[in-house]
Scaffold this motif. Structure first.
Motif, PDB file in Angstrom:
ATOM      1  N   ALA A  28      18.497  64.578  31.263  1.00 24.88           N
ATOM      2  CA  ALA A  28      17.340  65.008  30.470  1.00 24.88           C
ATOM      3  C   ALA A  28      16.085  64.968  31.332  1.00 24.88           C
ATOM      4  O   ALA A  28      15.880  64.003  32.075  1.00 24.88           O
ATOM      5  N   GLU A  32      11.001  67.594  27.960  1.00 23.86           N
ATOM      6  CA  GLU A  32      11.910  68.437  27.183  1.00 23.86           C
ATOM      7  C   GLU A  32      12.423  67.697  25.951  1.00 23.86           C
ATOM      8  O   GLU A  32      12.452  66.473  25.917  1.00 23.86           O
ATOM      9  N   HIS A  34      15.776  67.198  24.236  1.00 24.54           N
ATOM     10  CA  HIS A  34      17.187  67.349  24.567  1.00 24.54           C
ATOM     11  C   HIS A  34      18.016  66.855  23.385  1.00 24.54           C
ATOM     12  O   HIS A  34      17.913  65.692  23.011  1.00 24.54           O
ATOM     13  N   ASP A 208      15.121  72.116  23.502  1.00 22.67           N
ATOM     14  CA  ASP A 208      15.068  72.978  24.688  1.00 22.67           C
ATOM     15  C   ASP A 208      16.462  73.109  25.290  1.00 22.67           C
ATOM     16  O   ASP A 208      16.844  74.168  25.763  1.00 22.67           O
ATOM     17  N   ARG A 209      17.182  72.000  25.293  1.00 20.84           N
ATOM     18  CA  ARG A 209      18.554  72.006  25.794  1.00 20.84           C
ATOM     19  C   ARG A 209      19.370  71.083  24.911  1.00 20.84           C
ATOM     20  O   ARG A 209      18.823  70.262  24.186  1.00 20.84           O
ATOM     21  N   ALA A 210      20.669  71.200  25.002  1.00 20.85           N
ATOM     22  CA  ALA A 210      21.525  70.374  24.144  1.00 20.85           C
ATOM     23  C   ALA A 210      22.802  70.008  24.875  1.00 20.85           C
ATOM     24  O   ALA A 210      23.372  70.822  25.600  1.00 20.85           O
ATOM     25  N   THR A 211      23.225  68.758  24.711  1.00 22.68           N
ATOM     26  CA  THR A 211      24.507  68.310  25.239  1.00 22.68           C
ATOM     27  C   THR A 211      25.440  68.116  24.056  1.00 22.68           C
ATOM     28  O   THR A 211      25.074  67.491  23.064  1.00 22.68           O
ATOM     29  N   THR A 221      26.777  71.792  28.040  1.00 22.16           N
ATOM     30  CA  THR A 221      25.334  71.677  27.883  1.00 22.16           C
ATOM     31  C   THR A 221      24.798  73.078  27.652  1.00 22.16           C
ATOM     32  O   THR A 221      25.126  74.007  28.396  1.00 22.16           O
ATOM     33  N   LEU A 222      24.036  73.227  26.582  1.00 19.12           N
ATOM     34  CA  LEU A 222      23.440  74.527  26.280  1.00 19.12           C
ATOM     35  C   LEU A 222      22.030  74.543  26.840  1.00 19.12           C
ATOM     36  O   LEU A 222      21.259  73.606  26.639  1.00 19.12           O
ATOM     37  N   GLU A 223      21.706  75.599  27.563  1.00 17.32           N
ATOM     38  CA  GLU A 223      20.403  75.698  28.207  1.00 17.32           C
ATOM     39  C   GLU A 223      19.420  76.445  27.314  1.00 17.32           C
ATOM     40  O   GLU A 223      19.814  77.120  26.365  1.00 17.32           O
ATOM     41  N   GLU A 224      18.171  76.318  27.675  1.00 19.78           N
ATOM     42  CA  GLU A 224      17.073  77.001  26.979  1.00 19.78           C
ATOM     43  C   GLU A 224      17.426  78.444  26.628  1.00 19.78           C
ATOM     44  O   GLU A 224      17.915  79.201  27.449  1.00 19.78           O
ATOM     45  N   ILE A 227      20.704  78.164  22.870  1.00 17.76           N
ATOM     46  CA  ILE A 227      21.102  77.299  21.756  1.00 17.76           C
ATOM     47  C   ILE A 227      21.146  78.119  20.476  1.00 17.76           C
ATOM     48  O   ILE A 227      20.135  78.401  19.860  1.00 17.76           O
TER      49      ILE A 227
END
Ligand code: ADP
Ligand code: MG
Length: 235
Positions: A28, A32, A34, A208-211, A221-224, A227
């Motif tokens: 992270a 951001e 996250h 902004d991003r996701a795990t 992990t999804l990036e900006e 999602i």
């Protein structure tokens, strides 16, 4: 590239025969939001506690702002604040005392009583959308306000890493909006905010991003910009 605030690498955590985290990695950045997503029992709360030094992993590395914390106290000194999924307030104490619960030694000597009261009053008004007397007995308040107290308590420490574990669960739509506004403000100041949520619509709006976790493993992990509800569900 922004600074890395939290770096989790190949973390494993078991409780007796239960493997809560089998192999989790996450990064992270400062500034951001996250998200940590996954089904019930996938290890999200355990991960939040590992990041905040409450639980020590069996193996793997946890690095916060480039340093390792091995106790909750050390983690707090590094600038981590965790709002736990369980709403932890002392019913017999005032709102003010609950907001500064455990803060002595951290802020005790530098922030005096009147300043505390003023900070508490202002932050609670901003989050709640109305004035609340800091001397109110906490036990008399509804769950949603108790939840706000746990969120405000974490924010008052001015954390560099803020972890919110299902913290909007008891909040209505308007309240969630105020929480998001505050989160965006903290982001601009460089705070890394990790949110655990099962409300997909909500995280599509704020993260902004996701795990994504499944059975204690990082599955992606999804990036900006990437999602979307469809991609989260496919993982
Ligand atoms: P989530 O927050 O994603 O729902 P948790 O991290 O709370 O998942 O739990 C992951 C798994 O670890 C579950 O199977 C849960 O029962 C188990 N677990 C969590 N905490 C403990 C504990 N203190 N003792 C024993 N098992 C636990
Ligand atoms: Mg949980």
């Amino acid at each position: 590239m922004p600074a890395v605030s939290v770096e989790i690498s190949k973390v494993r955590k078991t409780f007796g025969p239960t493997v809560a985290l089998a192999d989790v990695s996450l990064r992270a950045y400062a500034g951001e939001v996250h998200a940590i997503i996954g089904g019930n029992g996938s290890g999200k709360s355990t991960l939040a506690k590992v990041i905040s030094g409450v639980l020590i992993p069996d193996s793997g590395q946890v690095s916060i702002l480039g340093k390792a914390a091995t106790t909750p106290h050390e983690a707090r000194e590094l600038g981590i604040s965790n709002v736990f999924q369980e709403v932890l307030v002392a019913d017999e104490c005032s709102v003010l005392d609950n907001l500064y619960l455990g803060a002595d030694g951290l802020l005790g000597s530098t922030v005096n009583k009147e300043e505390r009261r003023a900070n508490a009053r202002a932050l609670m008004a901003e989050l709640l959308g109305f004035e609340l007397d800091p001397d109110t007995l906490t036990g008399d308040l509804p769950l949603s306000i108790k939840q706000w107290i746990t969120i405000a308590r974490a924010m008052l420490t001015r954390p560099k890493v803020l972890i919110l574990d299902e913290s909007s669960a008891a909040l209505d739509f308007e309240s969630t909006e105020r929480l998001f506004r505050k989160m965006r403000e903290m982001k601009r100041e460089g705070t890394a905010i990790l949110i655990v949520t099962h409300r997909i619509a909500e995280l599509v709006r704020i993260a902004d991003r996701a795990t994504v976790l499944r059975d204690g493993r990082t599955v992606g992990t999804l990036e900006e910009g990437g999602i979307t509800e469809a991609r989260i569900l496919s993982l």
